[in-house]
Structures are given as C-alpha cells and as structure tokens.
Design an enzyme around this catalytic site. Structure first.
Site, PDB file in Angstrom:
ATOM      1  CG  ASP A  71      95.596  51.640 107.721  1.00 48.55           C
ATOM      2  OD1 ASP A  71      94.292  51.829 107.722  1.00 48.55           O
ATOM      3  OD2 ASP A  71      96.150  52.371 107.524  1.00 48.55           O
TER       4      ASP A  71
ATOM      5  CG  ASP B 292     100.133  54.873 112.715  1.00 48.89           C
ATOM      6  OD1 ASP B 292     100.514  54.541 111.467  1.00 48.89           O
ATOM      7  OD2 ASP B 292      98.942  55.240 112.674  1.00 48.89           O
TER       8      ASP B 292
END
Length: 379
Positions: A95, A274
């Site tokens: 990320d 996720d």
C-alpha cells in the site's frame, strides 16, 4: 522482467463473480483472493511458515509508510528487499501509505507537491510526494505497488471529494512517470495499480474509473470505501466501479471487510481483498467461523472441548478446542493471539477458496446466500 498477467477463467452466470489467475514473478495468485495484512513486514502474531502452511496465503501486504519509518529503506535495500528481509518468497503488495498519512489529520499538510507529516514514532517531519512514494516502493520491492492517493473522509462535501479526486489523478500521472523513468532494484517486475477515488458521489466515481482505466495499468484498485459509509452504499459504489473498470484486469477493493462483505463484492466483480479485521478481531476474542461469529471470551465456551472450527481445512482450527483458546485469551497468553489470528485468516482464505469452487461449479449465487446467512449468526 515479466509484467503481471491476469487470466480470466470462469464467470458466474447470475452475477459479476469470476475466477482468474494473477501471474507474477513470485508466483501465481488464484482469484478471488484475500490478502493478509503484514503492515511492518509481519502479519501480527504469525510466522511466515504459519501463513504459508496453515493460512494458505498466496500474497500478503506491506505498508510503505510503516516500512519507510521502520526499519527504513537502507536496511531493506541491504537485505535485498522485503521478500528477502522477511523470507517470504511469494507475491507481495505494498500500500502506498496514503491512507496512513491522511489518518494523521492533526499532524499533516496536503498541497500539490505531496503531504508533509509527522512520524507517529518520534515526531520527525517527512514529505511524501508521488515520486518519493514510488522510490520507496522500488526499494521495498513488492510485486504490486500502489499509487499515492488522497483518501477523503466520510462524509465529504461534493467540492472537496471532486478536488481530492482530481489531485489523486494528477499524482497518479506523476507516479506513472516515476515508475517509467526508474527500474526495479531486485531483478523482477513491479506493477503499479492506480486507485479509484471520488467519495460517495457516483458521477465522480465513474469519472475516476474512466481516468484510471485509460492508464491501461496491470490492475486497478478501488479506494475510499468502508470508511464509515452505510454498507449498501459501499455495495452500490463498488458495483458501479466494477461496471466501469476494465474487465480484463484484476480489480482490488481496498480495506474490505467482513466475510459477507467479501462475498457480496465478489458477486459484483471484485478479485482482490485485504483487511486487518481477521487479525485485529481475533486478537480481541472475536472469531469468524463456518457456523457463525463467536466471542470466545464468553463463559459459554469455558467447557466446550469441540474444535474451534472443523468446517475448514486448517490444522490449528481443527486441533485446538474452544475451551482451550478461551483459557489462553482470558489468561493473556500470547499463544491465544496466534491461534485466533491463524484461525480467522484461514477462515477468510477458506471463504474465497470456496467462492472460487462454486463460481467454477456454476452455483455461486445460491451458495453465497446460504453462506452469508450462516456466517452472520451470533453464536
């Protein structure tokens, strides 16, 4: 270096659900897939062998913000990247750190250049620009790297959401330029995924999908959902994004959610998920099981010597009893956190694996309806 490939395999006749394979140089990821969150190079309370053998994870996440601050880029580069540093030879995604930076609302300043923020560790000041975030992710070395975006809060006024989306798009252009003018450090391809934003406004979401789709990236992500908006609104916006993003590229819904959220969004056409929920909730005594939700703290489990969950293929879930896990959690034994985390993650991987099987069998919709009802039961 071979770029990521996505092979679509099966489509459900009654919904947008589909199966496929994401092919990276560190392995093949069957979709739909859930990705455990390993923020700082570790999925909390689990070893890498437990992730691979018990959870059956195919890909895990690291976070640019946290890894940049600790252990730092110098350490990661000397180790040969995050794969080598943590000894995880399967795919990794990072990320961009945008969500973490923007959650520091009182200690950051946003402008066209990027975001100035203070470290949550020592208060030191740092500037994240799209270029720097790409450079950091080059050093971390994940197979899939995320664009630097702004995640607007919920609720946001239309003008703010629009300006935020436009800034995210301008930053995306800079991310792509930086990736194109640099190369990976460790001899394998890294693949940049853009992120759709636009708040809760359908016209902005569609505009963002159109802009991001025009980039012809290896895959595309949907951000800014599950940030407080009603569940049905999340589904509506997710469905709109799936309808407007390229069908031949994997679609990644960031930060979502419960097992039933995941099934609903698989039905809309999402391929990748996720969320910290399985590990965070597990550490706080909440278990997701094939028969419903368990608060293992409750006294009703004190003398229940049956397995945690014999409905999934996980040795830990089949081996330890509810009574024993309750004892560990009540006693604050570290093993309790490990067992609960392994179980919850294994359950999430079980859910997406079963979804894949039922999409391939052509009976996904009926299975999803009955499973969702069962998963929501409070036991």
């Amino acid at each position: 270096m071979a770029a990521l490939k996505f092979e679509l395999q099966q489509k459900d006749p009654l919904s947008g659900a589909r199966t496929g394979s994401i092919i990276t140089e560190h392995g093949v990821i069957p979709t739909p897939i859930f990705m455990p969150v390993g923020t700082g190079g570790s999925v909390k309370a689990l070893t890498q062998s437990q992730l691979k053998e018990e959870v059956k994870a195919k890909i895990i996440l690291g976070n640019t913000y946290h890894l940049y601050l600790r252990p730092g880029i110098e350490v990661l580069e000397e180790a040969g990247g995050l794969h080598q540093f943590m000894n995880w030879q399967q795919p990794l995604l990072t990320d961009s750190g945008g969500y973490q930076v923007f959650s520091l609302a009182g200690t950051r300043k946003i402008n066209e250049e990027g975001v100035m923020f203070q470290s949550h560790i020592d208060g030191s000041k740092h500037l994240f620009t799209p270029e720097k975030v790409m450079d950091i992710q080059r050093s971390i070395g994940a197979d899939i790297i995320m664009a630097f975006d702004e995640c607007p809060p919920y609720p946001s006024e239309y003008v703010y959401a629009q300006q935020s989306m436009q800034l995210t798009h301008r930053w995306l252009d800079r991310c792509f330029q930086r990736v194109e003018e640099t190369t990976g450090k460790y001899g394998y391809a890294q693949n940049l995924f853009p992120i759709v934003q636009g708040g809760t406004y359908t016209d902005l979401r569609k505009a963002s999908c159109d802009y991001i789709g025009s980039k012809n990236a290896a895959g595309n992500a949907i951000g800014g959902l599950s940030v407080g908006e009603p569940e049905n609104m999340m589904y509506d916006l997710c469905g709109l994004c799936c309808d407007n993003l390229p069908a031949d590229k994997p679609r990644y819904l960031m930060g979502v959610g419960t097992p039933w959220n995941i099934l609903e969004c698989i039905a809309l056409g999402i391929d990748m998920f996720d969320c910290v929920m399985p590990t965070r909730n597990g550490r706080n005594a909440m278990l997701f099981t094939s028969k419903g939700i368990i608060n293992i703290d409750n006294k009703k489990w004190e003398k229940d010597y049956s397995p945690i969950d014999d409905g999934i293929a996980c040795e830990t879930s089949n081996y330890y009893s509810k009574a024993y896990l309750r004892h560990l959690i009540k006693s604050k034994e570290i093993l309790g956190l490990t067992i609960a985390s392994i179980h919850n993650l294994a359950f999430y991987l079980h859910v997406v694996t079963e979804a894949r099987k039922h999409i391939e069998a052509g009976d996904f919709t009926g299975w999803m309806k009955s499973s969702t009802e069962q998963f929501k039961v409070r036991r």
